[in-house]
Every structure is written in structure tokens, then in C-alpha cells.
Design a protein around this motif. Structure first.
Motif, PDB file in Angstrom:
ATOM      1  N   VAL A  62       0.771  -1.316  -0.071  1.00 44.36           N
ATOM      2  CA  VAL A  62       0.027   0.049  -0.042  1.00 44.36           C
ATOM      3  C   VAL A  62       0.823   1.178  -0.001  1.00 44.36           C
ATOM      4  N   ALA A  63       1.786   1.199   1.025  1.00 41.37           N
ATOM      5  CA  ALA A  63       2.739   2.384   0.928  1.00 41.37           C
ATOM      6  C   ALA A  63       3.296   2.790  -0.413  1.00 41.37           C
ATOM      7  N   GLY A  64       3.887   1.820  -0.646  1.00 39.38           N
ATOM      8  CA  GLY A  64       4.694   1.713  -2.130  1.00 39.38           C
ATOM      9  C   GLY A  64       3.916   2.239  -2.918  1.00 39.38           C
ATOM     10  N   GLU A  65       2.601   1.762  -3.385  1.00 41.10           N
ATOM     11  CA  GLU A  65       1.700   2.247  -4.444  1.00 41.10           C
ATOM     12  C   GLU A  65       1.430   3.660  -4.164  1.00 41.10           C
ATOM     13  N   PHE A  66       1.114   4.053  -3.038  1.00 43.82           N
ATOM     14  CA  PHE A  66       0.663   5.407  -2.817  1.00 43.82           C
ATOM     15  C   PHE A  66       1.623   6.418  -3.110  1.00 43.82           C
ATOM     16  N   ALA A  67       3.126   5.851  -2.800  1.00 45.73           N
ATOM     17  CA  ALA A  67       4.268   6.740  -3.172  1.00 45.73           C
ATOM     18  C   ALA A  67       4.558   6.807  -4.605  1.00 45.73           C
ATOM     19  N   ARG A  68       4.387   5.730  -5.199  1.00 40.93           N
ATOM     20  CA  ARG A  68       4.449   5.829  -6.822  1.00 40.93           C
ATOM     21  C   ARG A  68       3.552   6.879  -7.448  1.00 40.93           C
ATOM     22  N   LEU A  69       2.402   6.951  -6.513  1.00 39.72           N
ATOM     23  CA  LEU A  69       1.383   8.240  -7.362  1.00 39.72           C
ATOM     24  C   LEU A  69       1.544   9.462  -6.678  1.00 39.72           C
ATOM     25  N   GLY A  70       2.691   9.545  -5.754  1.00 37.38           N
ATOM     26  CA  GLY A  70       3.176  11.022  -5.280  1.00 37.38           C
ATOM     27  C   GLY A  70       2.134  11.568  -4.120  1.00 37.38           C
ATOM     28  N   LEU A  71       1.541  10.620  -3.625  1.00 38.88           N
ATOM     29  CA  LEU A  71       0.634  10.623  -2.412  1.00 38.88           C
ATOM     30  C   LEU A  71       1.368  10.277  -0.962  1.00 38.88           C
ATOM     31  N   ARG A  72       0.970  10.940   0.090  1.00 37.97           N
ATOM     32  CA  ARG A  72       1.512  10.607   1.443  1.00 37.97           C
ATOM     33  C   ARG A  72       1.229   9.335   1.586  1.00 37.97           C
ATOM     34  N   PRO A  73       1.874   8.645   2.335  1.00 41.34           N
ATOM     35  CA  PRO A  73       1.670   7.068   2.493  1.00 41.34           C
ATOM     36  C   PRO A  73       0.474   6.894   3.446  1.00 41.34           C
TER      37      PRO A  73
END
Ligand SMILES: [Mg+2]
Length: 312
Positions: free
Chosen positions: A271-282
Motif C-alpha cells: 500500500v505505501a509503495g503504491e501511494f508513493a508511486r502516485l506521489g501521495l502521502r503514505p
């Protein structure tokens, strides 16, 4: 919701019983649709699911004029509606606005805030209605789409999955507390109360990565978590409470109006990795889904009952 004044009880059993009563009156939706009981209704569109939601702000119940400008009320009215689309993994298409009890200056100020939110979240305002009223009432209906993805319902959480929130909690309630002491107060907490941000990007990210259930935190983690757990027929075991700096644990658990998203996802998903890839806060991991629906714990202790239920 802000609860400056609680209205008279006009439906025995309160908001939950009233919602169940209405669901029975409206009957069952056609296959593939969701009507009463989630953040937004899901309708079958020709090109995929459509989302349809409405929300109501009433002066003296949801906001106090002394603590928020009409522009803030306008922003918040649209933002809280958009948050319900975010909670399904959707994005807005358009909104209509019904106003009652607004003088000409009120109308201009309300629309200043409404149009700021409209531009910020790409949600055109396409019409509405006006009426007289002894108090100011703002009612908005929003239409949204999931762009063909299945909407994320409250009912899909399964034992063993992890629970996440998209940000720290309690800021809006802490901001309201500060304003009640000093109506001239400013700062981040006051801003969180007056101008909440619907987590539309985060909702789409969660839906895209395969979140199994989701709800927006409008009435407090305690109550909204219970709603998600009940809809999914599961229990929840929280491991800590992500209170924001300046907020108490009570405000984080029961304050409401944070408009962060709560979702569940399989532990196999990064989850954290996916959010980071989209430029979103984890997102913040807060606990896990368990099988026994009677389990509602925080650090192993019974989860305090908290959150705002409209008495109606
Ligand atoms: Mg909601």
C-alpha cells in the motif's frame, strides 16, 4: 459534523434506525446497484458505475456563523459531498446546490467558497434551487464516476486484512475547540475545521490497488470504523490511534469531520509503495480486520464508543 445545537428527536432510534427505515421503504435496488447504506449510491451507467450522493448543512446544527464564514460553509458543503465520492474510489462529474435562507451577501460568500472547491476538485456546479428559510441550509448533490472500476463498498473487508487511514485524525475537532475559546484563532487546526480536503486522489489510489472496503471519516473513527466493520460482518483490532499534533485522543477517535479515508487491504499489497508511486502521502496503518464481529479493540482494550450520530 459540527454539532452546535442538537435538534429535537423526531425519529425514535436516531439516525441509524431512520436510515434502516428508509431503506425498507425504498425497497431493494436492481442487481449491481447500491442504494441506501454506503457513502454514495451506485447506479448502473452505460459506461460503468455512476455514484450519486447528497449532503445537508444546517445552520445551528452543522455550523455556527460566528465560527465560520459563509465562504467556509460553501467550501465545506461541497468538500464533504466530494469526500463521499472519494470513499467509493470515484471522482466528481458535477454537482447541484440548493440553498435556503441565504441573503444576497450570504449567497455571494457561499458561492465564493463553493466555486473555490469546485475549481480545486474539478467538480462543475451545474444548477440548483433557492428558497426562503428561517436558518441557512445548504444541500448539495454530487454525481461521480469510478471510470469503470468497481466501486469500493463498506462491506468488503475480510479477516486478516490490514486497516489504513489516509492521514492523522482529530485536527478538525481540535480546530473547532480552539475557535470556541477564541473565534479569531487561526492556524492548521482551524483550517482543517473550516476547509477540509476530500481525499479524492487517495480514494482512487486505494481503489486501484485493490482496497477491499472503504469509508470516509465524517463522524469520527470510532463510529465510521464500526460502520465499516458492521457492513463487512467483521471485527477490528486497532494498534494505536494516529492523533494529529494538537488533538486529543478523544478528538482523534470521536471528533469527526476529518474527511480522511479509512480502508482495508490485503497484507500482500504494498500500500505505501503504491501511494508513493502516485506521489501521495503514505497511508497510516492502524490495525487489522479480525473474524469475530464482536471484537472492537484499541491496543487490546475495548474500543471506546465515540463518534457523532445525528439524533434526527
Ligand atoms: Mg461518508
Amino acid at each position: 459534523m459540527v454539532r452546535a445545537v442538537s435538534g429535537p428527536t423526531s425519529f425514535s432510534g436516531g439516525e441509524l434506525a431512520a436510515t434502516e427505515h428508509l431503506a425498507a421503504l425504498l425497497g431493494s435496488p436492481p442487481r449491481g446497484e447500491v442504494w441506501v447504506g454506503d457513502d454514495a449510491a451506485v447506479l448502473s451507467g452505460r459506461e460503468g458505475p455512476l455514484l450519486f450522493a447528497t449532503d445537508l448543512l444546517v445552520e445551528g446544527v452543522h455550523f455556527e456563523r460566528a465560527l465560520s464564514s459563509c465562504a467556509d460553509v460553501g467550501w465545506k458543503a461541497l468538500a464533504s459531498n466530494l469526500s463521499d465520492l472519494a470513499a467509493m474510489g470515484g471522482r466528481p462529474l458535477a454537482a447541484v446546490v440548493a440553498l435556503a435562507g441565504a441573503s444576497q451577501p450570504d449567497l455571494d460568500s457561499l458561492y465564493e467558497g463553493l466555486l473555490e472547491a469546485s475549481r480545486a476538485y474539478s467538480c462543475p456546479l451545474v444548477g440548483g434551487d433557492l428558497s426562503d428559510s428561517p436558518v441557512l441550509v445548504v444541500s448539495i448533490a454530487v454525481l461521480g464516476t469510478t471510470d469503470g472500476r468497481p466501486p469500493v463498498l463498506r462491506s468488503g473487508a475480510r479477516p486478516g486484512e490490514r486497516l489504513f487511514v489516509t492521514g492523522t485524525l482529530g485536527a478538525a475537532a481540535a480546530g473547532l475547540r480552539l475557535l470556541r475559546v477564541d473565534p479569531a484563532a487561526t492556524g492548521e487546526l482551524v483550517g482543517a475545521h473550516r476547509r477540509p480536503r476530500p481525499r479524492l486522489g487517495e480514494g482512487i489510489a486505494a481503489a486501484s490497488l485493490g482496497a477491499s472496503a472503504m469509508i470516509d471519516l465524517s463522524d469520527g473513527l470510532g463510529l465510521d470504523l464500526a460502520r465499516l466493520a458492521a457492513a463487512s460482518s467483521v471485527g477490528v483490532a486497532l494498534e494505536g490511534l494516529p492523533a494529529c499534533a494538537g488533538a486529543t485522543e478523544e478528538e482523534a477517535l470521536g471528533g469527526g469531520e476529518d474527511y480522511e479515508l479509512l480502508f482495508s487491504a490485503s497484507p500482500e499489497i504494498d500500500v505505501a509503495g503504491e501511494f508513493a508511486r502516485l506521489g501521495l502521502r503514505p497511508p497510516i496503518e492502524i490495525g487489522q480486520v479480525v473474524a469475530d464481529p464482536a471484537t472492537r479493540t484499541l491496543d487490546g482494550e475495548p474500543l471506546p464508543r465515540a463518534g457523532y450520530l445525528h439524533r434526527l
